[in-house]
Design an enzyme around this catalytic site. Structure first.
Site, PDB file in Angstrom:
ATOM      1  N   LYS A  52       0.848  -1.208   0.000  1.00 50.70           N
ATOM      2  CA  LYS A  52       0.000   0.000   0.000  1.00 50.70           C
ATOM      3  C   LYS A  52       0.877   1.249   0.000  1.00 50.70           C
ATOM      4  CE  LYS A  52      -3.628  -2.534   2.216  1.00 50.70           C
ATOM      5  NZ  LYS A  52      -4.120  -3.135   3.436  1.00 50.70           N
ATOM      6  N   GLN A  96      -5.419  -2.089   9.220  1.00 45.93           N
ATOM      7  CA  GLN A  96      -5.096  -3.406   8.683  1.00 45.93           C
ATOM      8  C   GLN A  96      -5.673  -4.508   9.578  1.00 45.93           C
ATOM      9  OE1 GLN A  96      -3.656  -3.980   5.720  1.00 45.93           O
ATOM     10  NE2 GLN A  96      -3.849  -6.173   6.007  1.00 45.93           N
ATOM     11  N   ASP A 119     -11.855   1.271   2.847  1.00 46.11           N
ATOM     12  CA  ASP A 119     -12.007  -0.183   2.758  1.00 46.11           C
ATOM     13  C   ASP A 119     -13.462  -0.574   2.502  1.00 46.11           C
ATOM     14  OD1 ASP A 119      -9.816  -1.926   2.976  1.00 46.11           O
ATOM     15  OD2 ASP A 119      -9.548  -1.472   5.101  1.00 46.11           O
TER      16      ASP A 119
HETATM   17  N1  GUN Z   1      -6.710  -7.754   5.678  1.00 47.53           N
HETATM   18  C1  GUN Z   1      -6.835  -8.564   4.587  1.00 47.53           C
HETATM   19  N2  GUN Z   1      -7.408  -7.892   3.562  1.00 47.53           N
HETATM   20  C2  GUN Z   1      -7.652  -6.644   4.004  1.00 47.53           C
HETATM   21  C3  GUN Z   1      -8.217  -5.485   3.402  1.00 47.53           C
HETATM   22  O1  GUN Z   1      -8.638  -5.470   2.234  1.00 47.53           O
HETATM   23  N3  GUN Z   1      -8.280  -4.369   4.198  1.00 47.53           N
HETATM   24  C4  GUN Z   1      -7.845  -4.372   5.488  1.00 47.53           C
HETATM   25  N4  GUN Z   1      -7.965  -3.244   6.189  1.00 47.53           N
HETATM   26  N5  GUN Z   1      -7.319  -5.430   6.071  1.00 47.53           N
HETATM   27  C5  GUN Z   1      -7.228  -6.557   5.331  1.00 47.53           C
END
Ligand code: GUN
Length: 291
Positions: A52, A96, A119
């Protein structure tokens, strides 16, 4: 078998997004910005978070990174989210997942301002998605639609099977596939589904998101099914530099002699998740600045 390579799709979305971002900045707007909160030191989470941050750098986005140890208190995280919600220079907030068991994940996600929830996990955005209103669409399902579009895969009137019902992938994926304009007929299976093959054998499109290797193999599918593999499983292997290799939820090799189209792992859906997060952050920036 046809390999649906996603690098090309990711590159196309990224090029378009970079052009839109450059235009935004040339008009005097500040760059889109993303705040990323990570708790603990889970290897997979660390990789995602790094991807990211790298994407932010490539696109010229600002990013603010917050790292906490496993023993962080819930109220510290809530206070940080309150502060980020208020800040004008933050467009997107991402926590996350997974979080340690000591932290109430729902409470944390609920605290994020829905207008910054890039998200698309907060109840407001989930509700808006189900009502087909403007919202942040969760990044992995959004990226999967982009793959289907890029490869001209028809969804209207097709039978789609989603295996897995997580809030991150399965549920929003099913919701999107049944939306007006996409128009698939959707079945959602889970680990209690009796005779999974009876669903998959009939399916034109199969989305596999169980987190379990070999969930799907060729004898469970039509000869020309489209298969999207969302799984990223780490398989221990001491001969590899990192001590593991990545494998999806699909028994990829068993499809070698079929006409199925399948996304590979790695090089598949994972690439799309990150770029769709950037797209959502850009959208938030545009919406919030009223351009
Ligand atoms: N953990 C696994 N996939 C994701 C995601 O798309 N967003 C977030 N925030 N955590 C994750």
């Amino acid at each position: 078998m046809v390999r649906l390579a996603c690098k090309k799709v990711q590159k196309k979305v990224e090029e378009e997004l970079k052009a839109k971002t450059d235009l935004l900045i040339s008009k005097g707007n500040r760059a889109p910005s993303l705040a990323v909160i990570m708790v603990g030191d889970n290897g997979a989470s660390r990789t995602y978070v790094k991807n990211k941050e790298d994407a932010c750098t490539r696109l010229g986005f600002m990013h603010f990174d917050y790292r906490f140890s496993e023993d962080v208190r819930e109220d510290e995280l809530l206070n940080l989210i309150d502060e980020l919600n208020k800040r004008n220079d933050v467009d997107g907030i991402l926590v996350q997942l997974p979080l340690p068991k000591t932290i109430d994940e729902k409470k944390i996600i609920n605290r994020i301002d829905p207008e910054k929830d890039v998200d698309g996990f907060s109840p407001i955005n989930v509700g808006r998605l189900s009502l087909e209103e403007e919202c942040f669409i969760p990044c992995t399902p959004k990226g999967i639609l982009e793959i289907l579009k890029y490869y001209n895969i028809e969804t209207r009137g097709k039978k789609a099977v989603v295996i897995g019902r997580s809030n991150i992938v399965g549920k929003p994926m099913a919701m999107l596939l049944m939306q007006k304009g996409i128009d698939a007929t959707v079945s959602v299976c889970n680990s209690h589904t009796k005779d999974l093959s009876s669903y998959t054998k009939d399916a034109d499109i199969i989305i596999v998101a169980t987190g379990k290797v070999n969930t799907l193999y060729s004898s469970m599918c039509k000869n020309d099914a489209v298969i999207i593999d969302v799984g990223v499983n780490r398989i221990a292997d001491s001969t590899r530099e990192k001590g593991f290799y990545l494998k999806g939820d699909v028994d990829y090799d068993s499809f070698a002699d079929t006409d199925c189209q399948i996304t590979p792992v790695p090089g598949g859906v994972g690439l799309m998740t990150v770029i769709e997060l950037m797209e959502n952050t850009y959208l938030s920036c545009v919406r919030r600045s009223g351009i």
